[in-house]
Write a protein that holds these residues in place. Structure first.
Motif, PDB file in Angstrom:
ATOM      1  N   LEU A  88       0.851  -1.182   0.000  1.00 44.57           N
ATOM      2  CA  LEU A  88       0.000   0.000   0.000  1.00 44.57           C
ATOM      3  C   LEU A  88       0.894   1.241   0.000  1.00 44.57           C
ATOM      4  O   LEU A  88       1.686   1.428   0.927  1.00 44.57           O
ATOM      5  N   HIS A  93      -4.894   3.225  -2.277  1.00 46.06           N
ATOM      6  CA  HIS A  93      -4.599   1.827  -1.949  1.00 46.06           C
ATOM      7  C   HIS A  93      -5.181   1.479  -0.576  1.00 46.06           C
ATOM      8  O   HIS A  93      -5.718   0.391  -0.379  1.00 46.06           O
ATOM      9  N   TYR A  94      -5.052   2.404   0.376  1.00 48.91           N
ATOM     10  CA  TYR A  94      -5.600   2.169   1.721  1.00 48.91           C
ATOM     11  C   TYR A  94      -7.124   2.103   1.666  1.00 48.91           C
ATOM     12  O   TYR A  94      -7.734   1.258   2.317  1.00 48.91           O
ATOM     13  N   ALA A  97      -8.248  -1.129   0.560  1.00 50.22           N
ATOM     14  CA  ALA A  97      -7.934  -2.202   1.510  1.00 50.22           C
ATOM     15  C   ALA A  97      -8.826  -2.183   2.752  1.00 50.22           C
ATOM     16  O   ALA A  97      -8.559  -2.928   3.702  1.00 50.22           O
ATOM     17  N   VAL A 102      -3.866  -6.014   7.364  1.00 52.02           N
ATOM     18  CA  VAL A 102      -2.662  -5.393   6.820  1.00 52.02           C
ATOM     19  C   VAL A 102      -1.538  -5.477   7.854  1.00 52.02           C
ATOM     20  O   VAL A 102      -1.770  -5.298   9.044  1.00 52.02           O
ATOM     21  N   ARG A 150       1.476  -3.725   3.955  1.00 55.50           N
ATOM     22  CA  ARG A 150       1.214  -4.755   2.954  1.00 55.50           C
ATOM     23  C   ARG A 150      -0.012  -5.567   3.367  1.00 55.50           C
ATOM     24  O   ARG A 150      -0.128  -6.011   4.502  1.00 55.50           O
TER      25      ARG A 150
END
Length: 165
Positions: A88, A93-94, A97, A102, A150
């Motif tokens: 991320l 990206h966050y 997710a 994570v 990640r």
């Protein structure tokens, strides 16, 4: 003015990827023996299906064929998505997710594994799983506290709908 091949390729290809409703996440040119491989990673808030990947691959291939961006030598074009254990890097990206587990490497050297519940401009609201029968706890993490993040693959997580039933 862009100087690296990757930057020039990004300038050339990003409008095509965007026109297909996707985000250009990454471009890499690698040498594999005598061959070169151009890897293009795309994604969107809803993910990218095989038809979208095929469409964008054809569009990128046609654009590359009409320019000399890859030079005269042979190369292979590979278009794909970030994969299950994506790194991320960007705010989007966050957001994508949310509800995923994570692993965070923190700037203070610590490490944390938690589920993203919410994302805003300053940071993340997390649920840290309980250990040895303890209940999960809430935690707030600001973006400047994150060195790397990640997504983790979960094989045995129950679906929320199953838990509520």
């Amino acid at each position: 003015m862009s100087t690296t091949q990757s930057e020039r390729l990004r300038e050339l290809l990003e409008p095509l990827v965007t026109s297909q409703g996707l985000d250009l996440e990454e471009i890499a040119v690698d040498s594999v023996g005598r061959k070169r491989v151009l890897r293009v990673v795309v994604d969107s808030d809803t993910g990218a299906d095989l038809d979208q990947i095929a469409d964008v691959s054809r569009a990128l291939s046609a654009k590359l064929d009409e320019t000399d961006a890859m030079g005269q030598g042979e190369y292979t074009l590979e278009v794909g998505t970030p994969g299950a254990e994506r790194l991320l890097k960007e705010h989007r990206h966050y957001v994508r997710a949310v509800d995923r587990l994570v692993k965070f490497q923190l700037t203070d050297g610590g490490e944390l594994v938690a589920r993203i519940l919410e994302v805003d401009d300053e940071g993340l609201d997390l649920e840290v799983p309980g250990v040895k029968g303890r209940k999960a706890t809430s935690r707030r993490l600001a973006f400047p506290q994150i060195d790397r993040a990640r997504v983790q693959v979960e094989f045995s997580r129950k679906d929320k709908k199953e838990e509520e039933a």
